[in-house]
Design an enzyme around this catalytic site. Structure first.
Site, PDB file in Angstrom:
ATOM      1  N   GLU A 130       0.858  -1.107   0.006  1.00  0.00           N
ATOM      2  CA  GLU A 130       0.135   0.038   0.118  1.00  0.00           C
ATOM      3  C   GLU A 130       0.868   1.234   0.020  1.00  0.00           C
ATOM      4  O   GLU A 130       1.853   1.454   0.749  1.00  0.00           O
ATOM      5  CB  GLU A 130      -0.995   0.016   1.162  1.00  0.00           C
ATOM      6  CG  GLU A 130      -1.981  -1.028   0.962  1.00  0.00           C
ATOM      7  CD  GLU A 130      -2.835  -1.129   2.132  1.00  0.00           C
ATOM      8  OE1 GLU A 130      -2.801  -0.437   3.055  1.00  0.00           O
ATOM      9  OE2 GLU A 130      -3.915  -2.151   2.144  1.00  0.00           O
ATOM     10  N   ASP A 170     -10.915   9.296 -22.081  1.00  0.00           N
ATOM     11  CA  ASP A 170     -10.652   7.731 -21.725  1.00  0.00           C
ATOM     12  C   ASP A 170     -10.307   7.046 -22.955  1.00  0.00           C
ATOM     13  O   ASP A 170     -11.288   6.926 -23.685  1.00  0.00           O
ATOM     14  CB  ASP A 170     -12.071   7.104 -21.113  1.00  0.00           C
ATOM     15  CG  ASP A 170     -12.170   5.939 -21.049  1.00  0.00           C
ATOM     16  OD1 ASP A 170     -11.286   5.115 -21.311  1.00  0.00           O
ATOM     17  OD2 ASP A 170     -13.292   5.455 -20.330  1.00  0.00           O
ATOM     18  N   LYS A 211      -6.717  -3.858 -24.063  1.00  0.00           N
ATOM     19  CA  LYS A 211      -7.492  -4.037 -25.139  1.00  0.00           C
ATOM     20  C   LYS A 211      -6.389  -3.793 -26.382  1.00  0.00           C
ATOM     21  O   LYS A 211      -5.628  -4.653 -26.408  1.00  0.00           O
ATOM     22  CB  LYS A 211      -8.270  -2.763 -25.255  1.00  0.00           C
ATOM     23  CG  LYS A 211      -9.735  -3.128 -24.303  1.00  0.00           C
ATOM     24  CD  LYS A 211     -10.407  -1.705 -24.352  1.00  0.00           C
ATOM     25  CE  LYS A 211     -11.757  -2.104 -23.507  1.00  0.00           C
ATOM     26  NZ  LYS A 211     -11.655  -1.493 -22.104  1.00  0.00           N
ATOM     27  N   ARG A 250      -5.110  -7.371 -17.818  1.00  0.00           N
ATOM     28  CA  ARG A 250      -6.352  -6.568 -17.591  1.00  0.00           C
ATOM     29  C   ARG A 250      -5.896  -5.668 -16.597  1.00  0.00           C
ATOM     30  O   ARG A 250      -5.288  -6.205 -15.368  1.00  0.00           O
ATOM     31  CB  ARG A 250      -7.700  -7.540 -17.044  1.00  0.00           C
ATOM     32  CG  ARG A 250      -7.884  -8.474 -17.944  1.00  0.00           C
ATOM     33  CD  ARG A 250      -9.189  -9.124 -17.554  1.00  0.00           C
ATOM     34  NE  ARG A 250     -10.191  -8.447 -18.497  1.00  0.00           N
ATOM     35  CZ  ARG A 250     -10.351  -8.583 -19.433  1.00  0.00           C
ATOM     36  NH1 ARG A 250      -9.761  -9.506 -20.350  1.00  0.00           N
ATOM     37  NH2 ARG A 250     -11.459  -7.815 -20.206  1.00  0.00           N
TER      38      ARG A 250
HETATM   39  N1  DSN Z   1     -16.181  -3.476 -21.718  1.00  0.00           N
HETATM   40  C1  DSN Z   1     -15.432  -2.754 -22.708  1.00  0.00           C
HETATM   41  C2  DSN Z   1     -15.777  -2.941 -24.015  1.00  0.00           C
HETATM   42  O1  DSN Z   1     -16.218  -3.825 -24.390  1.00  0.00           O
HETATM   43  O2  DSN Z   1     -15.768  -2.119 -24.806  1.00  0.00           O
HETATM   44  C3  DSN Z   1     -15.384  -1.256 -22.135  1.00  0.00           C
HETATM   45  O3  DSN Z   1     -14.926  -1.218 -20.913  1.00  0.00           O
END
Ligand code: DSN
Length: 416
Positions: free
Chosen positions: A48, A197, A226, A232
């Site tokens: 922490e 974002d 992504k 993640r």
């Molecule tokens: N769940 C994601 C998506 O599929 O775009 C966004 O956080």
């Protein structure tokens, strides 16, 4: 002792992923090295606080690991401040709002049905319970309309303008947004911050194939799993170091406890991977494949929105007189995973939706070529034009394509 029940599920999931074509635009496959770091011994350490300022002893090694992740994130996105501790994109957004705003402050974000995210003011998310959201729509053509944004800024006088979307298939002019906000702030009684974002397009930003929102926004949030191809998790960036202090305390102790140092190490491996020239080649492949698939569907008469980034929206209602749920289920039955999605001006509910969101970040990680992306468009077209046609030939066509692709468990670090 081995947990046979879970081992069986892992094997089934490996087989599912290897046997199918993954077109969910937010998904990707991390390399073996990224996965290894996230199951490393750092998992066993409480830490922490922040490097050099922990509430526990014994943090010398995780301090160095977290510093590596921070420095690599700053280099990758060309910014002065990075917080690599957010457990997810939603928690990154929660902390970013808290760093800039007070409860009840106003946020102007994209109309949710036009491609926003739950944390961008959905009635079922914490965001709309804590802050007062108002929205800007897309223009009639389904693209951002900067005149509409300027008008909504004047009407709403928000404390924060939010850009960055989950299903927006076109380029975003962050520079123009900054100019609009600066023009607005020059006479507005309320100072408006600019937040982006960039979760969906972070990989495209990292590869320098689109504008970098860090050059224009006060604060930028992202996920790491992504288009970036990492583990993640979440990330917060800024060029304002004073704001950085507020962001740090908004993550710890305000919203999170112990950071996941094994995931942070995995982020560090991924950022280094994304700094290699091979990542730019990979990301160009993602863009080329997405656009090749979209163009082939258009050639066959389909209505398609995009693709100027890693995704496009296929209007399945106009193209095939079916809804997005039917399209998603039909494709799943032949081994293609994609998700139903609202499109601009949708007349159906979110559970049905008129569109299908399609992206090529994951398929390209496994080696999908442009020719295969065109073949995939043909399979999608054949599968959706007649929902009663036999699945076997379509499944066989999917199987033939993936038989030449890399195993999802064997993907190498992109620097090699
Ligand atoms: N769940 C994601 C998506 O599929 O775009 C966004 O956080």
């Amino acid at each position: 002792m081995e947990d046979l029940e879970l081992l069986r599920l892992f094997k089934l999931e490996e087989d599912r992923q290897n046997g199918g074509i993954e077109l969910i635009a937010s998904e990707n496959y991390p390399s073996k090295q990224v996965r290894a770091a996230s199951s490393s011994i750092f998992m066993a350490k409480y830490a922490e606080g922040y490097p050099g300022r922990r509430y526990y002893g014994g943090c010398v090694n995780v301090d160095s690991g977290e510093n590596l992740a921070i420095e690599r994130a700053k280099k990758l996105f060309n910014c002065k401040y990075a917080n690599v501790q957010p457990h997810s994109g939603s928690q990154a957004n929660f902390a970013a709002y808290h760093a800039l705003l007070s409860p009840g402050d106003k946020i102007l974000s994209l109309t949710l049905n036009d491609g926003g995210h739950l944390t961008h003011g959905s009635p079922v998310s914490f965001s709309s319970h804590t802050y007062a959201f108002s929205f800007y729509p897309l223009g009639d053509d389904g693209r951002l309309d900067y005149e509409i944004i300027a008008k909504r800024l004047e009407e709403e006088n928000p404390n924060l303008f939010l850009a960055g979307y989950s299903a927006y298939p076109y380029d975003i002019d962050f520079k123009r947004m900054r100019e609009l906000i600066d023009e607005h702030n020059a006479h507005s009684p309320v100072h408006c911050y600019f937040m982006v974002d960039m979760a969906h397009i972070a990989g495209i930003v990292a590869a320098k194939l689109c504008q970098n929102p860090c050059d224009y926004a006060d604060i930028v949030t992202s996920t790491t799993h992504k288009t970036l191809r990492g583990p993640r998790g979440g990330l917060i960036l800024s060029n304002d170091e004073a704001l950085g202090k507020k962001i740090n305390s908004s993550i710890f102790p305000y919203t999170q406890g112990g950071p996941l140092e094994h995931v942070i190490a995995s982020k560090a491996v991924n950022f280094l991977e994304d700094l290699q020239p091979s990542f730019v080649t990979y990301m160009k492949g993602v863009l080329e494949n997405t656009s090749a698939c979209a163009e082939e569907l258009k050639k066959r008469g389909c209505v398609v929105f995009g693709s100027e980034n890693h995704l496009f929206l296929l209007d399945v209602l106009s193209s095939f007189s079916i809804n997005g749920k039917q399209a998603q289920e039909r494709l799943e039955s032949i081994g293609i995973t994609a998700n139903k999605n609202m499109i601009h001006g949708d007349t159906l509910t979110p559970n049905l939706a008129s569109g299908l969101r399609v992206g090529f970040a994951a398929a390209t990680s496994r080696g999908c070529s442009k020719e295969e992306a065109i073949k995939i468009a043909g399979i999608i077209y054949e599968a959706l034009k007649d929902l009663n046609a036999p699945v076997e030939p379509l499944k066989a066509a999917v199987g033939e394509i993936v038989s030449g692709w890399k195993n999802v468990m064997e993907l190498e670090y992109l620097g090699q």
